[in-house]
Structures are given as structure tokens and as C-alpha cells.
Motif scaffolding. Structure first.
Motif, PDB file in Angstrom:
ATOM      1  N   SER A 154      -4.245  18.070  13.030  1.00 37.18           N
ATOM      2  CA  SER A 154      -4.340  19.112  12.007  1.00 37.18           C
ATOM      3  C   SER A 154      -3.169  19.037  11.030  1.00 37.18           C
ATOM      4  CB  SER A 154      -4.384  20.498  12.654  1.00 37.18           C
ATOM      5  OG  SER A 154      -3.167  20.796  13.309  1.00 37.18           O
ATOM      6  N   GLY A 155      -2.155  18.248  11.349  1.00 33.54           N
ATOM      7  CA  GLY A 155      -0.991  18.108  10.477  1.00 33.54           C
ATOM      8  C   GLY A 155      -1.172  17.134   9.334  1.00 33.54           C
ATOM      9  N   ASN A 156      -2.345  16.554   9.185  1.00 40.22           N
ATOM     10  CA  ASN A 156      -2.611  15.651   8.066  1.00 40.22           C
ATOM     11  C   ASN A 156      -2.732  16.427   6.747  1.00 40.22           C
ATOM     12  OD1 ASN A 156      -2.726  12.845   8.915  1.00 40.22           O
ATOM     13  ND2 ASN A 156      -4.385  13.482  10.269  1.00 40.22           N
ATOM     14  N   PRO A 157      -2.686  15.727   5.603  1.00 36.42           N
ATOM     15  CA  PRO A 157      -2.650  16.424   4.307  1.00 36.42           C
ATOM     16  C   PRO A 157      -3.759  17.442   4.072  1.00 36.42           C
ATOM     17  CG  PRO A 157      -2.062  14.139   4.002  1.00 36.42           C
ATOM     18  CD  PRO A 157      -2.469  14.277   5.434  1.00 36.42           C
ATOM     19  N   THR A 158      -5.003  17.138   4.435  1.00 31.58           N
ATOM     20  CA  THR A 158      -6.073  18.134   4.308  1.00 31.58           C
ATOM     21  C   THR A 158      -6.477  18.670   5.675  1.00 31.58           C
ATOM     22  OG1 THR A 158      -7.962  16.586   4.366  1.00 31.58           O
ATOM     23  CG2 THR A 158      -6.922  16.973   2.224  1.00 31.58           C
ATOM     24  N   ALA A 195      -9.649  15.305  -2.217  1.00 35.72           N
ATOM     25  CA  ALA A 195      -8.185  15.300  -2.336  1.00 35.72           C
ATOM     26  C   ALA A 195      -7.666  13.899  -2.625  1.00 35.72           C
ATOM     27  CB  ALA A 195      -7.552  15.846  -1.060  1.00 35.72           C
ATOM     28  N   ALA A 196      -8.171  12.915  -1.887  1.00 34.08           N
ATOM     29  CA  ALA A 196      -7.711  11.533  -2.077  1.00 34.08           C
ATOM     30  C   ALA A 196      -8.080  11.010  -3.449  1.00 34.08           C
ATOM     31  CB  ALA A 196      -8.304  10.643  -0.983  1.00 34.08           C
ATOM     32  N   ALA A 197      -9.255  11.370  -3.929  1.00 38.87           N
ATOM     33  CA  ALA A 197      -9.670  10.941  -5.263  1.00 38.87           C
ATOM     34  C   ALA A 197      -8.753  11.544  -6.327  1.00 38.87           C
ATOM     35  CB  ALA A 197     -11.120  11.340  -5.514  1.00 38.87           C
ATOM     36  N   ALA A 198      -8.429  12.818  -6.165  1.00 43.42           N
ATOM     37  CA  ALA A 198      -7.520  13.460  -7.117  1.00 43.42           C
ATOM     38  C   ALA A 198      -6.177  12.747  -7.150  1.00 43.42           C
ATOM     39  CB  ALA A 198      -7.333  14.932  -6.740  1.00 43.42           C
ATOM     40  N   ARG A 199      -5.648  12.431  -5.988  1.00 42.75           N
ATOM     41  CA  ARG A 199      -4.354  11.758  -5.894  1.00 42.75           C
ATOM     42  C   ARG A 199      -4.404  10.347  -6.494  1.00 42.75           C
ATOM     43  NH1 ARG A 199       1.071  11.788  -5.863  1.00 42.75           N
ATOM     44  NH2 ARG A 199       1.952  10.213  -4.487  1.00 42.75           N
ATOM     45  N   ALA A 200      -5.524   9.650  -6.270  1.00 38.44           N
ATOM     46  CA  ALA A 200      -5.643   8.262  -6.717  1.00 38.44           C
ATOM     47  C   ALA A 200      -6.097   8.144  -8.168  1.00 38.44           C
ATOM     48  CB  ALA A 200      -6.624   7.516  -5.814  1.00 38.44           C
ATOM     49  N   GLY A 201      -6.495   9.259  -8.791  1.00 40.92           N
ATOM     50  CA  GLY A 201      -6.967   9.214 -10.167  1.00 40.92           C
ATOM     51  C   GLY A 201      -8.389   8.722 -10.286  1.00 40.92           C
ATOM     52  N   LEU A 202      -9.209   8.960  -9.254  1.00 36.77           N
ATOM     53  CA  LEU A 202     -10.616   8.568  -9.263  1.00 36.77           C
ATOM     54  C   LEU A 202     -11.502   9.808  -9.382  1.00 36.77           C
ATOM     55  CD1 LEU A 202     -10.497   6.040  -6.267  1.00 36.77           C
ATOM     56  CD2 LEU A 202     -10.591   5.459  -8.704  1.00 36.77           C
ATOM     57  N   ALA A 225      -8.023   7.239   3.529  1.00 36.60           N
ATOM     58  CA  ALA A 225      -6.916   6.473   2.929  1.00 36.60           C
ATOM     59  C   ALA A 225      -7.234   4.979   2.892  1.00 36.60           C
ATOM     60  CB  ALA A 225      -5.628   6.722   3.706  1.00 36.60           C
ATOM     61  N   ILE A 226      -7.864   4.480   3.945  1.00 36.64           N
ATOM     62  CA  ILE A 226      -8.250   3.061   3.968  1.00 36.64           C
ATOM     63  C   ILE A 226      -9.381   2.818   2.979  1.00 36.64           C
ATOM     64  CG2 ILE A 226      -8.944   1.129   5.422  1.00 36.64           C
ATOM     65  CD1 ILE A 226      -6.306   2.345   6.271  1.00 36.64           C
ATOM     66  N   VAL A 272       0.814  -1.218   0.000  1.00 34.46           N
ATOM     67  CA  VAL A 272       0.000   0.000   0.000  1.00 34.46           C
ATOM     68  C   VAL A 272       0.849   1.271   0.000  1.00 34.46           C
ATOM     69  CG1 VAL A 272      -0.217   0.039   2.526  1.00 34.46           C
ATOM     70  CG2 VAL A 272      -1.966   1.144   1.113  1.00 34.46           C
ATOM     71  N   ALA A 273       2.002   1.225   0.645  1.00 35.47           N
ATOM     72  CA  ALA A 273       2.840   2.427   0.734  1.00 35.47           C
ATOM     73  C   ALA A 273       3.365   2.877  -0.624  1.00 35.47           C
ATOM     74  CB  ALA A 273       4.004   2.190   1.693  1.00 35.47           C
ATOM     75  N   SER A 274       3.388   1.984  -1.592  1.00 33.42           N
ATOM     76  CA  SER A 274       3.887   2.333  -2.919  1.00 33.42           C
ATOM     77  C   SER A 274       2.787   2.830  -3.850  1.00 33.42           C
ATOM     78  CB  SER A 274       4.570   1.119  -3.560  1.00 33.42           C
ATOM     79  OG  SER A 274       3.626   0.081  -3.813  1.00 33.42           O
ATOM     80  N   LYS A 275       1.557   2.809  -3.393  1.00 29.49           N
ATOM     81  CA  LYS A 275       0.435   3.239  -4.227  1.00 29.49           C
ATOM     82  C   LYS A 275       0.236   4.750  -4.125  1.00 29.49           C
ATOM     83  CE  LYS A 275      -2.045  -1.168  -3.813  1.00 29.49           C
ATOM     84  NZ  LYS A 275      -2.040  -1.507  -5.253  1.00 29.49           N
ATOM     85  N   ARG A 276      -0.540   5.296  -5.073  1.00 30.79           N
ATOM     86  CA  ARG A 276      -0.826   6.730  -5.070  1.00 30.79           C
ATOM     87  C   ARG A 276      -1.934   7.019  -4.060  1.00 30.79           C
ATOM     88  NH1 ARG A 276       1.099  10.075  -8.771  1.00 30.79           N
ATOM     89  NH2 ARG A 276      -0.726  11.419  -8.624  1.00 30.79           N
ATOM     90  N   ASN A 277      -1.520   7.495  -2.893  1.00 22.10           N
ATOM     91  CA  ASN A 277      -2.480   7.869  -1.862  1.00 22.10           C
ATOM     92  C   ASN A 277      -1.903   9.034  -1.067  1.00 22.10           C
ATOM     93  OD1 ASN A 277      -0.882   6.684   0.435  1.00 22.10           O
ATOM     94  ND2 ASN A 277      -1.328   4.776  -0.666  1.00 22.10           N
ATOM     95  N   MET A 278      -2.664   9.543  -0.121  1.00 24.46           N
ATOM     96  CA  MET A 278      -2.259  10.741   0.612  1.00 24.46           C
ATOM     97  C   MET A 278      -1.270  10.460   1.737  1.00 24.46           C
ATOM     98  SD  MET A 278      -3.890  13.102  -1.031  1.00 24.46           S
ATOM     99  CE  MET A 278      -3.964  14.567  -0.001  1.00 24.46           C
TER     100      MET A 278
END
Length: 421
Positions: free
Chosen positions: A113-117, A154-161, A126-127, A79-85
Motif C-alpha cells: 500500500s506504500g506505492n505511489p497510487t 497516474a503513470a501516464a500523467a507523470r510520463a507525459g502520455l 512502471a515496466i 530507466v531510473a533517470s526517466k520520468r516515471n513513478m
């Protein structure tokens, strides 16, 4: 109860250590799928696992995000190698100044509050993204009080969904901007969050929602597991021990129940010592159905119409409310609420003492913490953790009335001296 069509077969899915869906009420098991309700009793489903042997050293060698715990989550090993946040591993701040002000011996703020969004919702989404990929969904969706909408787009944009998210029309403007800037469709509905959620449940059964992954509905068992990573991180950041007591905000109640689940998993796996801990639930007075039930000694949650500045917690009919009651009572904690005025004061207190600008949900947890200490219901000598789940820049209106220059002067030393007098 399969609620979205997919051509993916169960045998081709890769959910790591997850082996089945299990009903929280009757215990019936079913194959992993895009389901959230038990076919036997209609109870809520959650993930059942067969965990491998996991050591502290293996976890510490992982990335500085939630994927360091991938062996304990329903995700593939790569999972760490996949396109995610890649959210998580946020700061656990030793809050000595706030502790001193409140009269506590040891206090930490888990600052998500330090998470990506800039909210904890990045963890759960992410899960859900990995589940959506497994099931072949092409669109991510959700009903949201604000933070989740931004995390999903944001996650959809990163994952291409694709993304299509639904919100109440009266959300804070900053959250509307954040949810829309990542692209996708943002649909505002006239009504409360509960109205939005009911609409999404209808959409899932319609052809319009075919191959859509609603992260907090048909992907909810997977999505909810992301909150366990808060428990894992807190324990690891404390030196692999459980806190004595923790204050958690309650909207649907899922986050609190999964933090409890995460603590229990760490104990079962031998990663931390088995010791008592207390979980305290925090709500805003203007949307406090769980607190009301707790104070009345009831087991049933009576839905309410939300009326509070803490919009991220404004769920009037919380799905996990009964489980929050059970956990608070089992652990010796409590469920408490604070007024909007107390929320604002707590936001300012946390900012003034620790330099952390919390959104209104953080004001709720800090406000409840202060109330519990003042009333002698929380042990001041015990190691305490309080959660801040989002960034204050998202809820500026809550404190705007207090935001003004200390003075307005001419650009001269004499004018400044006069202002200081």
C-alpha cells in the motif's frame, strides 16, 4: 501476432537484458514487440532474458525502488533517470502481533500500500510505460478492476502520455475518484471485468486503438514482469533468503506466477540459496474459479460470474489460473478461498494487530492465511510472508458498517467516566 502498429524497429529497441518473447506453452521465440499471443500455438508470451552477472552489492547500491533490479527487468539501463513513478521498495513488516494471534512463529506482511497510487499495480505499470515508450505509443490504456486504472492514469500523467482506461461501472467510488483525478479518460462499462477486458481486446484491433499501449493486453509480457520485483524485494529484505511459505492473492493469477519466476531467477543467479518454498493462492469465495478447480483436482478453470466485495480480485476467467494451479501443486502449497464476512474480519484483524489498513484483497490473503493455519495446512513454525497489495482507504465500504464512535459524550470528565463504566 502484432496487435498495434508502430514505426519503431526491433533493432532500435532498448529492453536491457530482455532478448525475445517466449511462448509459455510451446517455447517458440519471437522478436520483442507489442505482442501477447504466440503465432505458433496462441499460447501466452513472456520475456526471455540473457542476464548479466549481478551481485547483491550492485543491487544494494541502486535506488530505493524497483529500478535497483533494472538489470533483471526489460528496461533500459538509464530507466531510473526517466520520468516515471519509481515504485517499490515497500515495507516488509515483521508482524509479531498477528503471528502471535494466529499461532505462527515468524510472519511478515509485505505491505504494498506504500506505492505511489497505493497498490502493487504501480510496479507492473512502471515496466509497461517503458515498453510503451520503446514502441512509440502515445496513449496508455487498460481494462481494470480499479487499482490498475489509477496506476495507469497516474503513470501516464507523470510520463507525459495520454490515458484512456476502462472499468466496470460498479467499482468502489474511491477507486473511481483516484482513476479520474490524474486526468485522461475514464470509461465505465456496464458489465463485469471480463466484459471490459473483451471490449479492450476488440478495441486493440480497431483504428481507434492505433498506437495505444494496453498495459495488460498488448504490453502484458512486459507489464507482468513488474510483479517479479515483489519476489526480489522480499528475498533481499529477508537478508537474501527465500521465505518458507508465502500467501498471494489471485485475480488473473499473473502476480503469483511472476513471484515464483522471480524466486527461481534469484536462485539461478546465485543471489539466494536454493531451498524449497511453498506458494499459497488466495481468492474470495464469491470469485474463486482457481480455488474450485484446485479442490476438485481439475486442471481446467471453469469461468464464474463474480459476486464479492473483493472487487480487485473479481476476475471470473483468470488468464493465468492454470499456471497458478501448477505452481501451488509443484511447491506443495494450496489454493483456498474465504467468504466476504471472513474478508472483513481479516481486514480488521490486520489493522488491530499491526496497524495496517488493507483493502479487500489484503483481507483475502490474511483470511486465507488464518484459515490455512487453523486447518493445519500451513506450517506454523515456518517463516511466512503474506501480501497486502493495496490501501484500505480505497475500499472503505467493506468495513463501514463497523466504523462508528465507541461512545458519544458531552465534553466533561464525568460523561467520559460514565462511558468507560
Amino acid at each position: 501476432m502484432a496487435l498495434a502498429s508502430t514505426e519503431t524497429t526491433t533493432t532500435s529497441l532498448d529492453f536491457g537484458p530482455a532478448v525475445a518473447l517466449s511462448c509459455r506453452e510451446c517455447g517458440a521465440r519471437s522478436p520483442l514487440g507489442p505482442d501477447f499471443a504466440c503465432t505458433e500455438c496462441f499460447g501466452p508470451l513472456e520475456i526471455a532474458y540473457e542476464f548479466p552477472r549481478v551481485t547483491r552489492e550492485q543491487i544494494a547500491a541502486g535506488p530505493a525502488n524497483i529500478w535497483r533490479y533494472r538489470a533483471l527487468l526489460p528496461v533500459p539501463a538509464d530507466v531510473a533517470s526517466k520520468r516515471n513513478m519509481a515504485p517499490g521498495w515497500t515495507k516488509l513488516v515483521k508482524a509479531d502481533n498477528l503471528a502471535r494471534e494466529l499461532g505462527l512463529r515468524s510472519l511478515h506482511v509485505k505491505d504494498d500500500s506504500g506505492n505511489p497510487t497505493h497498490s502493487f499495480k504501480d510496479r507492473v505499470v512502471a515496466i509497461a510505460v517503458e515498453a510503451a515508450r520503446n514502441f512509440g505509443f502515445h496513449t496508455l490504456s487498460c481494462s481494470s478492476t480499479g487499482n490498475l486504472a489509477g496506476a495507469v492514469t497516474a503513470a501516464a500523467a507523470r510520463a507525459g502520455l495520454d490515458a484512456c482506461v476502462f472499468i466496470p461501472s460498479d467499482l468502489e467510488q474511491a477507486k473511481i475518484v483516484m482513476a479520474s483525478v490524474y486526468g485522461g479518460r475514464l470509461v465505465a462499462i456496464d458489465g463485469s471485468y471480463d466484459d471490459v477486458n473483451r471490449f479492450c481486446s476488440e478495441l486493440i484491433g480497431d483504428e481507434l486503438g492505433d498506437r495505444w499501449g494496453f498495459v495488460n493486453v498488448n504490453l502484458r509480457p512486459y507489464y507482468a514482469e513488474g510483479s517479479k520485483t515483489l519476489a526480489y524485494e522480499i528475498a533481499e529484505q529477508l537478508g537474501w533468503r527465500l521465505p518458507d511459505q508465502i500467501v498471494v492473492p489471485v485475480a488473473s493469477g499473473s502476480q503469483l506466477t511472476k513471484i515464483d519466476k522471480g524466486f527461481k531467477e534469484l536462485v539461478a543467479l546465485g543471489l539466494v540459496e536454493d531451498r524449497p518454498y511453498k506458494i499459497f493462492a488466495a481468492q474470495a469465495e464469491g470469485c474463486s474459479p482457481v480455488s474450485a478447480a484446485y479442490k476438485a483436482g481439475h486442471d481446467v478453470i471453469r469461468p464464474v460470474k463474480p459476486d464479492t466485495i473483493a472487487k480487485s480480485l473479481a476476475i471470473g476467467n483468470p488468464a493465468d489460473g492454470p499456471y497458478v494451479l501448477d505452481i501451488a501443486r509443484r511447491t506443495g502449497g494450496a489454493v483456498e478461498d474465504v467468504t466476504d464476512a471472513e474478508i472483513v474480519d481479516a481486514i480488521r484483524l490486520l489493522a488491530r494487530t499491526e496497524g495496517i489498513f488493507a483493502e479487500t484483497a489484503g483481507g483475502v490473503t490474511v483470511g486465507v492465511l488464518r484459515k490455512l493455519v487453523a486447518e493445519g495446512r500451513l506450517d506454523p513454525d515456518a517463516e511466512t510472508v503474506v501480501l497486502n497489495t493495496g490501501e484500505g482507504l480505497k475500499t472503505l465500504d467493506a468495513v463501514a458498517d463497523h466504523a462508528r464512535p465507541t461512545a458519544v459524550i458531552r465534553p466533561s470528565l464525568d460523561a467520559f467516566r460514565a462511558a468507560l463504566a
